[in-house]
Each structure stands twice: as C-alpha cells, then as structure tokens.
Design a protein around this motif. Structure first.
Motif, PDB file in Angstrom:
ATOM      1  N   ARG A 200      11.581  11.695  -3.008  1.00 26.57           N
ATOM      2  CA  ARG A 200      10.606  12.492  -2.254  1.00 26.57           C
ATOM      3  C   ARG A 200      11.242  13.174  -1.044  1.00 26.57           C
ATOM      4  O   ARG A 200      10.729  14.198  -0.560  1.00 26.57           O
TER       5      ARG A 200
ATOM      6  N   ILE B 289       0.880  -1.181   0.000  1.00 28.75           N
ATOM      7  CA  ILE B 289       0.000   0.000   0.000  1.00 28.75           C
ATOM      8  C   ILE B 289       0.909   1.220   0.000  1.00 28.75           C
ATOM      9  O   ILE B 289       1.572   1.520   0.995  1.00 28.75           O
ATOM     10  N   PHE B 290       0.967   1.885  -1.145  1.00 32.08           N
ATOM     11  CA  PHE B 290       1.863   3.025  -1.318  1.00 32.08           C
ATOM     12  C   PHE B 290       1.214   4.259  -0.708  1.00 32.08           C
ATOM     13  O   PHE B 290       0.073   4.592  -1.013  1.00 32.08           O
ATOM     14  N   LYS B 291       1.962   4.932   0.157  1.00 33.22           N
ATOM     15  CA  LYS B 291       1.480   6.167   0.787  1.00 33.22           C
ATOM     16  C   LYS B 291       1.906   7.336  -0.092  1.00 33.22           C
ATOM     17  O   LYS B 291       3.072   7.749  -0.076  1.00 33.22           O
TER      18      LYS B 291
ATOM     19  N   LEU C 156      15.244  -2.792   0.841  1.00 36.41           N
ATOM     20  CA  LEU C 156      14.079  -2.009   1.235  1.00 36.41           C
ATOM     21  C   LEU C 156      12.817  -2.865   1.183  1.00 36.41           C
ATOM     22  O   LEU C 156      12.892  -4.063   0.926  1.00 36.41           O
ATOM     23  N   GLU C 157      11.670  -2.228   1.472  1.00 32.08           N
ATOM     24  CA  GLU C 157      10.421  -2.990   1.597  1.00 32.08           C
ATOM     25  C   GLU C 157      10.143  -3.755   0.302  1.00 32.08           C
ATOM     26  O   GLU C 157       9.623  -4.847   0.319  1.00 32.08           O
ATOM     27  N   TYR C 158      10.462  -3.161  -0.834  1.00 33.21           N
ATOM     28  CA  TYR C 158      10.246  -3.835  -2.111  1.00 33.21           C
ATOM     29  C   TYR C 158      11.530  -3.790  -2.946  1.00 33.21           C
ATOM     30  O   TYR C 158      11.759  -2.876  -3.693  1.00 33.21           O
TER      31      TYR C 158
ATOM     32  N   ASP D  37      13.330  12.057   4.991  1.00 32.44           N
ATOM     33  CA  ASP D  37      12.684  11.335   3.888  1.00 32.44           C
ATOM     34  C   ASP D  37      11.175  11.439   4.075  1.00 32.44           C
ATOM     35  O   ASP D  37      10.698  11.833   5.137  1.00 32.44           O
ATOM     36  N   ASP D  38      10.431  11.060   3.034  1.00 30.16           N
ATOM     37  CA  ASP D  38       8.973  11.152   3.155  1.00 30.16           C
ATOM     38  C   ASP D  38       8.440  10.079   4.100  1.00 30.16           C
ATOM     39  O   ASP D  38       7.508  10.324   4.848  1.00 30.16           O
ATOM     40  N   LEU D  39       9.076   8.882   4.068  1.00 29.20           N
ATOM     41  CA  LEU D  39       8.436   7.745   4.743  1.00 29.20           C
ATOM     42  C   LEU D  39       9.467   6.779   5.310  1.00 29.20           C
ATOM     43  O   LEU D  39      10.460   6.456   4.650  1.00 29.20           O
TER      44      LEU D  39
ATOM     45  N   ALA E 294       9.772   2.995   6.434  1.00 29.34           N
ATOM     46  CA  ALA E 294       9.115   1.684   6.368  1.00 29.34           C
ATOM     47  C   ALA E 294       9.970   0.690   7.159  1.00 29.34           C
ATOM     48  O   ALA E 294       9.960   0.713   8.386  1.00 29.34           O
ATOM     49  N   THR E 295      10.775  -0.146   6.490  1.00 30.55           N
ATOM     50  CA  THR E 295      11.624  -1.098   7.226  1.00 30.55           C
ATOM     51  C   THR E 295      12.847  -0.422   7.850  1.00 30.55           C
ATOM     52  O   THR E 295      13.531  -1.021   8.676  1.00 30.55           O
ATOM     53  N   GLY E 296      13.138   0.796   7.392  1.00 34.31           N
ATOM     54  CA  GLY E 296      14.288   1.528   7.928  1.00 34.31           C
ATOM     55  C   GLY E 296      15.586   1.263   7.190  1.00 34.31           C
ATOM     56  O   GLY E 296      16.606   1.897   7.489  1.00 34.31           O
ATOM     57  N   GLY E 297      15.556   0.365   6.203  1.00 33.82           N
ATOM     58  CA  GLY E 297      16.783   0.059   5.468  1.00 33.82           C
ATOM     59  C   GLY E 297      17.369   1.268   4.755  1.00 33.82           C
ATOM     60  O   GLY E 297      18.585   1.496   4.785  1.00 33.82           O
ATOM     61  N   THR E 298      16.499   2.037   4.131  1.00 34.19           N
ATOM     62  CA  THR E 298      16.953   3.220   3.381  1.00 34.19           C
ATOM     63  C   THR E 298      17.559   4.253   4.324  1.00 34.19           C
ATOM     64  O   THR E 298      18.633   4.808   4.054  1.00 34.19           O
TER      65      THR E 298
HETATM   66  P1  AMP Z   1      12.446   1.399   3.893  1.00 32.90           P
HETATM   67  O1  AMP Z   1      13.878   1.339   3.483  1.00 32.90           O
HETATM   68  O2  AMP Z   1      11.794   0.052   3.869  1.00 32.90           O
HETATM   69  O3  AMP Z   1      12.256   2.113   5.202  1.00 32.90           O
HETATM   70  O4  AMP Z   1      11.666   2.211   2.770  1.00 32.90           O
HETATM   71  C1  AMP Z   1      11.660   3.610   2.784  1.00 32.90           C
HETATM   72  C2  AMP Z   1      11.816   4.190   1.406  1.00 32.90           C
HETATM   73  O5  AMP Z   1      10.992   3.534   0.455  1.00 32.90           O
HETATM   74  C3  AMP Z   1      11.415   5.634   1.410  1.00 32.90           C
HETATM   75  O6  AMP Z   1      12.283   6.355   0.538  1.00 32.90           O
HETATM   76  C4  AMP Z   1       9.996   5.628   0.908  1.00 32.90           C
HETATM   77  O7  AMP Z   1       9.756   6.724   0.065  1.00 32.90           O
HETATM   78  C5  AMP Z   1       9.845   4.318   0.152  1.00 32.90           C
HETATM   79  N1  AMP Z   1       8.703   3.525   0.591  1.00 32.90           N
HETATM   80  C6  AMP Z   1       8.742   2.318   1.205  1.00 32.90           C
HETATM   81  N2  AMP Z   1       7.519   1.845   1.451  1.00 32.90           N
HETATM   82  C7  AMP Z   1       6.669   2.787   1.005  1.00 32.90           C
HETATM   83  C8  AMP Z   1       5.236   2.904   1.001  1.00 32.90           C
HETATM   84  N3  AMP Z   1       4.443   1.940   1.503  1.00 32.90           N
HETATM   85  N4  AMP Z   1       4.699   4.026   0.471  1.00 32.90           N
HETATM   86  C9  AMP Z   1       5.484   5.000  -0.038  1.00 32.90           C
HETATM   87  N5  AMP Z   1       6.828   4.947  -0.062  1.00 32.90           N
HETATM   88  C10 AMP Z   1       7.414   3.860   0.446  1.00 32.90           C
END
Ligand code: AMP
Length: 171
Positions: free
Chosen positions: A59, A20-22, A95-97, A119-121, A123-127
């Motif tokens: 973003r 689910i993309f935010k 990352l998440e995907y 960052d905008d969001l 998620a898993t924190g990897g980024t």
């Molecule tokens: P993560 O490394 O899993 O924390 O993913 C964070 C990065 O991926 C950020 O740069 C987000 O913009 C993007 N991202 C990951 N999941 C989503 C989501 N569900 N909706 C929008 N952006 C996401």
C-alpha cells in the motif's frame, strides 16, 4: 468536504483475530479524498531537500508513487522477498502480526539521496524502522517518514525518533 477518516474502513479480525485492519481502499477509490491525502502527505516537504521517495510494499506504493510524482522525484520500491530481479539488500523485522523481510535493489539509492519514506500506516514501527535501515544501508539519508494512518497506542513513532514523522490520521 471530505473527512479523510470517513474514508478509512475498520475490518475486525483481519488478517488475524484481535487485529482491527484499517482499510484504505475507500480512500484511494475516491478521487477527491485521494488528492487531499497525497497533498497532505507531501506538503511539509515542499521546498525541502528530497531526492527520492521510497514506498513500502504494497500500500506504500500507492501513496509513495503519487507523492514522488507530485514532488518531481523518482520512486524506489521496498519489496517483499524474491520480487526484485536485480541484486538486493535485505532486512528482517517484526510487525504487529508476524515477521517479515523487505528488500531493495543495491543500486536504487546512493549517499547523495535524501529519501522520504512513505507507507499507508504506522503501527509498531517495525516495518518503517527496518525500511529506514534498508535505505541507510545504501548510504542514503532518511529525510522523513510519512503515513496516512498512525495507531498512536502502538508507539511506532518511538522507533522512528531519529527522523521527522508526519501522519495524517491518528487513532
Ligand atoms: P508495523 O511494522 O507494526 O508498524 O506495521 C506497519 C505495516 O503493517 C504497514 O505496512 C501496514 O500497512 C501494516 N499494518 C499493520 N497494522 C495494520 C492495521 N491495523 N491495519 C492496516 N495495516 C496494518
């Protein structure tokens, strides 16, 4: 009066099934919501020692550059591979995907810098964790990390336990 959450649009199955993309597009299009979001992002850091804002492509550039402008400090882009023209440091992460790499110019920060990462969001924190590693690889300190949206169930905050983490909206 804006509820910022009303300005975040859920897009199902983007960019992959099950995600689910935010979407922050409605928020950044609305001038009042954008102003509130930028001020809420930066207010914990007013009066704190911040010498630069680092934003994560793409973003994170939107919010990061506005926060840098308001704090009166410079902006450092953390970019996808092959985009930065000068010598770079790189870091790869999950990352998440999927997986990804981020780069920073080798002279973008020094050991005198105290960096606010945006960052905008989260998620898993990897980024964000990879971005902190990149900032620290230049000798700079990560003062804090700030996000518009945090997906609490993915526990990204645990990867960032060495840093203050500030998020505006929790899901
Ligand atoms: P993560 O490394 O899993 O924390 O993913 C964070 C990065 O991926 C950020 O740069 C987000 O913009 C993007 N991202 C990951 N999941 C989503 C989501 N569900 N909706 C929008 N952006 C996401």
């Amino acid at each position: 009066m804006h509820r910022l959450k009303d300005k975040i649009r859920d897009i199902s199955d983007f960019p992959k099934p099950g995600i689910i993309f935010k979407d922050i597009s409605p928020l950044v299009k609305d001038p009042a919501a954008l102003k509130i979001a930028v001020h809420q992002l930066l207010y914990p850091f007013l009066g704190k020692k911040i010498t630069a804002v680092a934003g994560i492509e793409a973003r994170g550039f939107i919010f990061g550059s506005l926060v840098a402008w308001e704090l009166g400090v410079g902006f450092v882009p953390l970019r996808k591979p092959g985009k930065l023209p000068y010598d770079v440091k790189s870091v790869s992460y999950n990352l998440e995907y999927g997986s990804a790499t981020l780069e920073v110019h080798v002279d973008a920060l020094t050991e005198n810098d105290h960096v606010l990462l945006i960052d905008d969001l989260l998620a898993t924190g990897g980024t964000a964790k990879a971005s902190c590693d990149l900032v620290e690889s230049l000798g700079a300190k990560v003062a804090a990390c700030a996000f518009v949206v945090e997906l609490d169930s993915l526990k990204g905050r645990e990867k960032l336990k060495n840093y203050p983490v500030h998020s505006l909206l929790h899901y």
